[in-house]
Write an enzyme that holds these catalytic residues in place. Structure first.
Site, PDB file in Angstrom:
ATOM      1  N   THR A 118      -5.986 -24.986 -56.396  1.00 24.06           N
ATOM      2  CA  THR A 118      -4.861 -25.864 -56.687  1.00 24.06           C
ATOM      3  C   THR A 118      -4.158 -25.376 -57.950  1.00 24.06           C
ATOM      4  O   THR A 118      -4.801 -25.101 -58.967  1.00 24.06           O
ATOM      5  CB  THR A 118      -5.331 -27.311 -56.868  1.00 24.06           C
ATOM      6  OG1 THR A 118      -6.090 -27.699 -55.725  1.00 24.06           O
ATOM      7  CG2 THR A 118      -4.155 -28.249 -57.015  1.00 24.06           C
ATOM      8  N   CYS A 253     -10.731 -33.097 -57.425  1.00 17.57           N
ATOM      9  CA  CYS A 253      -9.283 -32.990 -57.194  1.00 17.57           C
ATOM     10  C   CYS A 253      -8.443 -34.095 -57.802  1.00 17.57           C
ATOM     11  O   CYS A 253      -7.486 -33.823 -58.529  1.00 17.57           O
ATOM     12  CB  CYS A 253      -9.014 -32.913 -55.691  1.00 17.57           C
ATOM     13  SG  CYS A 253      -9.634 -31.394 -54.931  1.00 17.57           S
TER      14      CYS A 253
END
Length: 388
Positions: A118, A253
């Site tokens: 990410t 996350c």
């Protein structure tokens, strides 16, 4: 094809296993123990399906710590290294991604590089410019911890941040490895793909925060939170998924992705994104106040992991509760099988579950399990539906 995968965490290992069904996959990691586990067909992550898949399926998969062995002659290199959020810079630390790209460009300059880590919105465009190479593509992952391989075999969607032939071929490789092949496949520009990842996870965090704030209201006013949630979720536009209260969102996350998205809004008016980030801290404050009001002498922290079936305790919400109540002088003891230390931030780690239960006069559990049902009368949880 030969595919190299850099990083053997949730994203890297699940992609390596998926693609090794039909391709030669060489995974690389700096951790020799992880490399050895993969070569012995043992999972590096907590994932039941992964464990059985590695043991039972025929996979063309090996692992190494040597970049040249991994990258030489590779058609694709998947980058799945960690990009932790740095609160000092308000950005992801993307140094590991840059390091892999540097190695690949030196060892195998023709390889298409697929970033699964990410990253901030705009990072891929900058990276292409820095290396003078358009064959760097961002393709986001949408995986649940403990269900990483399942979510690759049965994906909700495949998103690839390029329209090139190499990007389309890569998408086909993912489809070929999946069991359920009837999934949407979306090709976008790199910045749009990066935004899809961050906005998706921030929406999930918002949903967690919403039901947690509903729960806080119900607790403060003596309402039955489960009845309220059930009634709200009967609306098909809302649905009965992802609605179980907790001590707050956590894990790999959601905490870092929400903060990263907020930092991307520096020049854009917003209220909601900041509120989602702040809500998680407010929820922990509220839960801690509930615990402190009970005036316990010894609080048992049952599992540091974010949820049942996970081995990840990074940024888990229960740690935030623990920090707050310890600041008030309350003694904490920890039961966490994934730890191999005798203490955790100056709190004793008890490895014997029965001793842990008897030593604590109040037990905190973000998620209930059968292990502690016998002490439910002294367990504090907001797990109303007993699902993750």
């Amino acid at each position: 094809m030969k595919i190299a995968v850099a990083g053997l965490g949730y994203v890297g290992l699940s992609n390596a296993v998926l693609l090794a069904q039909h391709n030669n996959v060489v995974a690389i990691d700096i951790d020799q123990a992880r490399v050895d586990d993969v070569n012995r067909r043992r999972p590096t992550i907590e994932d039941d399906l992964m464990r059985s898949f590695l043991a039972e399926q025929t996979l063309d998969l090996s692992a190494t710590t040597d970049p040249r062995v991994a990258y030489e002659s590779a058609d694709y290199v998947i980058v799945a290294t960690p990009t932790n959020y740095d609160p000092r810079t308000n950005l992801f630390d993307t140094s590991s991604v840059r390091s892999v790209v540097t190695d690949v460009r030196q060892i195998c300059p023709d390889a298409t590089i697929i970033i699964k880590s990410t990253i901030p919105v705009g990072f891929t465009t900058d990276l292409r410019a820095d290396f003078g190479f358009d064959g760097i593509v961002f393709s986001p992952e949408f995986l649940r911890e403990g269900k990483a391989l399942e979510d690759n075999l049965y994906p909700s969607r495949i998103v690839v941040g390029a329209h090139s032939d190499a990007a389309k071929t890569f998408a086909k490789l993912l489809v070929d490895g999946a069991v359920d092949k009837d999934m949407p496949v979306l090709f976008t520009k790199s910045t749009e793909a990066e935004a899809i990842k961050l906005f998706s996870n921030t929406f999930l965090a918002m949903r967690v925060a919403y039901f947690n704030e509903l729960d806080s209201y119900a607790m403060a006013h003596g309402l039955d939170a489960r009845d309220v949630i059930d009634g709200v979720c009967l609306d098909p536009r809302i649905g009965s998924h992802y609605n179980n209260p907790s001590f707050g969102y956590g894990g790999y996350c959601l905490p870092k992705d929400t903060k990263q998205l907020l930092s991307n809004y520096e020049q854009v008016p917003q209220n909601l994104i900041a509120a989602i980030v702040q809500s998680n801290s407010t929820r922990k404050d509220f839960i801690a106040e509930q615990i402190i009001a009970k005036n316990p002498k010894v609080v048992g922290i049952y599992r540091l992991v974010m949820k049942a079936g996970s081995d990840n305790y990074r940024d888990s919400s229960i740690q935030g509760i623990m920090k707050r109540i310890k600041a008030k002088g309350i003694t904490c003891i920890v039961y966490e099988p994934v730890l191999d230390t005798k203490d955790f931030f100056r709190s004793h780690v008890e490895t014997d579950l029965e001793k842990f239960k008897s030593a604590a006069d109040l037990i905190l559990a973000n998620r209930m399990t059968d292990e502690i049902q016998d002490v439910a009368d002294k367990t504090y949880t907001r797990d109303l539906f007993e699902v993750n």
